[in-house]
Write a protein that holds these residues in place. Structure first.
Motif, PDB file in Angstrom:
ATOM      1  N   LYS A  57       3.576  -0.704   0.186  1.00 49.08           N
ATOM      2  CA  LYS A  57       3.526  -1.475   1.397  1.00 49.08           C
ATOM      3  C   LYS A  57       4.068  -0.672   2.462  1.00 49.08           C
ATOM      4  CE  LYS A  57       1.180  -5.260   0.755  1.00 49.08           C
ATOM      5  NZ  LYS A  57      -0.205  -5.387   1.629  1.00 49.08           N
TER       6      LYS A  57
ATOM      7  N   ARG B 106      -4.039  -4.355  -0.376  1.00 44.72           N
ATOM      8  CA  ARG B 106      -3.578  -5.760  -1.210  1.00 44.72           C
ATOM      9  C   ARG B 106      -2.907  -5.034  -2.601  1.00 44.72           C
ATOM     10  NH1 ARG B 106      -9.297  -8.936  -1.704  1.00 44.72           N
ATOM     11  NH2 ARG B 106      -9.821  -6.552  -1.841  1.00 44.72           N
ATOM     12  N   ILE B 107      -1.912  -5.710  -2.952  1.00 40.91           N
ATOM     13  CA  ILE B 107      -1.241  -5.216  -4.029  1.00 40.91           C
ATOM     14  C   ILE B 107      -1.536  -6.042  -5.386  1.00 40.91           C
ATOM     15  CG2 ILE B 107       0.881  -4.630  -5.196  1.00 40.91           C
ATOM     16  CD1 ILE B 107       0.385  -2.817  -2.982  1.00 40.91           C
TER      17      ILE B 107
ATOM     18  N   LYS C 105       1.837   1.637   4.055  1.00 38.45           N
ATOM     19  CA  LYS C 105       0.459   0.965   4.516  1.00 38.45           C
ATOM     20  C   LYS C 105      -0.627   0.828   3.493  1.00 38.45           C
ATOM     21  CE  LYS C 105       1.761   2.997   9.162  1.00 38.45           C
ATOM     22  NZ  LYS C 105       1.382   3.610  10.285  1.00 38.45           N
TER      23      LYS C 105
ATOM     24  N   TYR D 133       8.509 -12.030  -2.772  1.00 41.46           N
ATOM     25  CA  TYR D 133       7.563 -10.979  -2.615  1.00 41.46           C
ATOM     26  C   TYR D 133       6.275 -11.225  -2.236  1.00 41.46           C
ATOM     27  CZ  TYR D 133      10.578  -6.948  -3.413  1.00 41.46           C
ATOM     28  OH  TYR D 133      11.409  -5.812  -3.520  1.00 41.46           O
TER      29      TYR D 133
ATOM     30  N   ALA E  95       5.706  -1.943  -5.454  1.00 37.59           N
ATOM     31  CA  ALA E  95       4.842  -2.929  -4.736  1.00 37.59           C
ATOM     32  C   ALA E  95       5.531  -2.583  -3.198  1.00 37.59           C
ATOM     33  CB  ALA E  95       4.697  -4.274  -5.000  1.00 37.59           C
ATOM     34  N   LYS E  96       6.908  -2.605  -3.232  1.00 43.61           N
ATOM     35  CA  LYS E  96       7.534  -2.517  -1.767  1.00 43.61           C
ATOM     36  C   LYS E  96       7.221  -1.311  -1.092  1.00 43.61           C
ATOM     37  CE  LYS E  96      12.092  -3.090   0.021  1.00 43.61           C
ATOM     38  NZ  LYS E  96      13.529  -3.383  -0.356  1.00 43.61           N
TER      39      LYS E  96
ATOM     40  N   ASP F  48      -6.563  -0.668  -1.832  1.00 43.52           N
ATOM     41  CA  ASP F  48      -6.096  -1.752  -2.695  1.00 43.52           C
ATOM     42  C   ASP F  48      -5.511  -1.052  -3.803  1.00 43.52           C
ATOM     43  OD1 ASP F  48      -6.897  -3.982  -1.169  1.00 43.52           O
ATOM     44  OD2 ASP F  48      -9.057  -3.899  -2.205  1.00 43.52           O
TER      45      ASP F  48
ATOM     46  N   LEU G  81       4.144  -8.968   0.128  1.00 41.63           N
ATOM     47  CA  LEU G  81       4.188  -7.543  -0.616  1.00 41.63           C
ATOM     48  C   LEU G  81       3.495  -7.594  -2.092  1.00 41.63           C
ATOM     49  CD1 LEU G  81       8.227  -7.210  -0.214  1.00 41.63           C
ATOM     50  CD2 LEU G  81       6.122  -6.191   1.180  1.00 41.63           C
TER      51      LEU G  81
ATOM     52  N   GLU H 108      -2.702   4.515   2.292  1.00 47.51           N
ATOM     53  CA  GLU H 108      -3.122   3.669   3.425  1.00 47.51           C
ATOM     54  C   GLU H 108      -4.448   2.869   3.350  1.00 47.51           C
ATOM     55  OE1 GLU H 108      -3.079   3.932   8.441  1.00 47.51           O
ATOM     56  OE2 GLU H 108      -2.414   5.756   7.049  1.00 47.51           O
TER      57      GLU H 108
ATOM     58  N   ASP I 189       0.099  -9.389  -3.898  1.00 45.82           N
ATOM     59  CA  ASP I 189      -1.190 -10.551  -3.653  1.00 45.82           C
ATOM     60  C   ASP I 189      -1.605 -11.148  -4.942  1.00 45.82           C
ATOM     61  OD1 ASP I 189      -2.636 -10.047  -0.700  1.00 45.82           O
ATOM     62  OD2 ASP I 189      -1.892  -8.227  -1.569  1.00 45.82           O
TER      63      ASP I 189
END
Length: 404
Positions: free
Chosen positions: A307, A313-314, A310, A333, A303-304, A285, A338, A282, A340
């Protein structure tokens, strides 16, 4: 006036005064196959610049004949007949040379004529062309080195059933043809080098280049265990993620994929469920590390899932961006927040569409390849290049000072 861009890299076979301490194996020659021309030109530019700037009282010696040139690229040609058959030709003298053949087996953009029809080149076609050029050398070079960033048939390296061992067979074929060293990046499983135990085989991880690109594109990022984690999107990439996390001093997490091994769908076993192993993500990054993006399903699912937990940045880092299913999912995405940034290297073909994506960051590997070639040509150690702990620590220290 030396280019200041060279200050963050050193030529490892020279002493502290920048003077040459060892003689070259032979006159250096770059032999890029069609489809690898752009990368080879960038590599050549670095080599020309460095060698013109180096100091040595022995440069006038006959041993250093051809050491300084306007270009080290040796032209070659693949000629095809109407039937689709072909022959390789080297269009310059290579006698006694230390040759570095560069090939991108994933460049699907190239075509050739077959009975009046247009065929796109497959990895098999590129590998055959590589063998044709090796055949054209005809034993006249002092040493043959192959730089094959994406290892041909590297995904077919072990038997799960009654299957062929294509990667091992290919490596043995190159060894029989006289190849002395093979340089590849992120081999799917480095143990495949056991197929050619008496030949040089180096598999390189571009961790320094990825982090350098990440810090440049995200100058505010904090690289510490409080604000960042390294993620392996599946169990197969855990060793790679452990290496990254250890080098960066970060915690690591991984996704464990449960698959149905009783059936195949589009060449793979379908996923039943995905579970996460690791500490709390949470607000942190996430740096998702993988060797290649084929369809992108694995890294996008990771990635999903992150996210949903919580995460902040991905950032996705993958050495080879193949994007066999296109970019629609990545676009979706990105628009949904989802992912960055997406980082892949120029070690394989990059389409104009990929380069235009707002979330895409190109990681240029030409300078790194030039350093490897320059050191190998002098029979110098590659240890400091393959494990760049000192350079990485210096880079991170400088970044921490900038962000306070």
């Amino acid at each position: 006036m030396p280019n200041t861009e060279l200050n963050d890299e050193s030529i490892f076979y020279t002493n502290s005064d920048g003077k040459i301490e060892t003689i070259p194996v032979g006159p250096l020659g770059l032999v890029p196959l069609k489809g690898c021309d752009m990368l080879a030109k960038k590599v050549d530019k670095y080599l020309v610049q460095w060698r013109n700037e180096k100091e040595s009282e022995h440069k006038s010696n006959i041993i250093f004949t051809g050491y300084e040139r306007d270009s080290y690229i040796v032209p070659s040609t693949i000629s095809r007949f109407g039937s689709g058959e072909a022959k390789g030709t080297i269009d310059a003298s290579i006698r006694g040379g230390d040759l570095y053949l560069m090939v991108d087996v994933c460049n699907y953009s190239l075509t050739y004529s077959l009975f009046g029809m247009t065929n796109h080149m497959s990895p098999d076609d590129h590998f055959q062309d590589l063998k044709r050029i090796i055949g054209a050398v005809g034993g006249k070079a002092r040493r043959i080195n192959v730089i094959m960033p994406f290892l041909y048939e590297g995904r077919q390296l072990l038997r799960l059933a009654r299957e062929s061992l294509d990667c091992a067979t290919a490596l043995q074929e190159l060894a029989r043809m006289g190849v002395d060293n093979l340089i590849t990046f992120e081999a799917h499983d480095p143990r495949v080098q056991n197929a050619i135990p008496f030949k040089g085989f180096e598999t390189v991880q571009p961790i320094y280049q990825f982090i350098k690109a990440l810090l440049k594109s995200q100058p505010d990022i904090a690289v510490d265990s409080t604000h960042m984690m390294v993620i392996s999107p599946d169990e197969g990439g855990m060793k790679r993620a452990v290496h990254f996390s250890n080098m960066l001093g970060l915690d690591m997490g991984m996704f464990y994929t449960r698959r149905d091994y009783s059936i195949f769908v589009e060449g793979v076993n379908p996923v039943i469920d995905i579970e996460f192993l690791g500490s709390c993500v949470e607000g942190k990054d996430m740096l998702i590390i993988d060797d290649m993006i084929s369809s992108g399903r694995t890294v996008l699912e990771a990635a999903k899932q992150l996210k949903a937990r919580k995460a902040g940045r991905i950032f996705i880092c993958s050495t080879f961006g193949l994007f066999t299913n296109g970019f629609a999912k990545f676009d979706e995405y990105y628009e949904k927040g989802l992912i960055d940034r997406l980082f892949t290297t120029n070690l394989v073909y990059q389409s104009a569409e990929l380069l235009s994506k707002p979330y895409y960051v190109n990681v240029d590997m030409s300078k790194y390849i030039a350093l490897i070639i320059d050191n190998l040509n002098h029979d110098a150690s590659l240890s400091a290049l393959l494990t760049p702990a000192d350079r990485l620590n210096k880079l991170l220290d400088e970044h921490k000072k900038k962000i306070g």
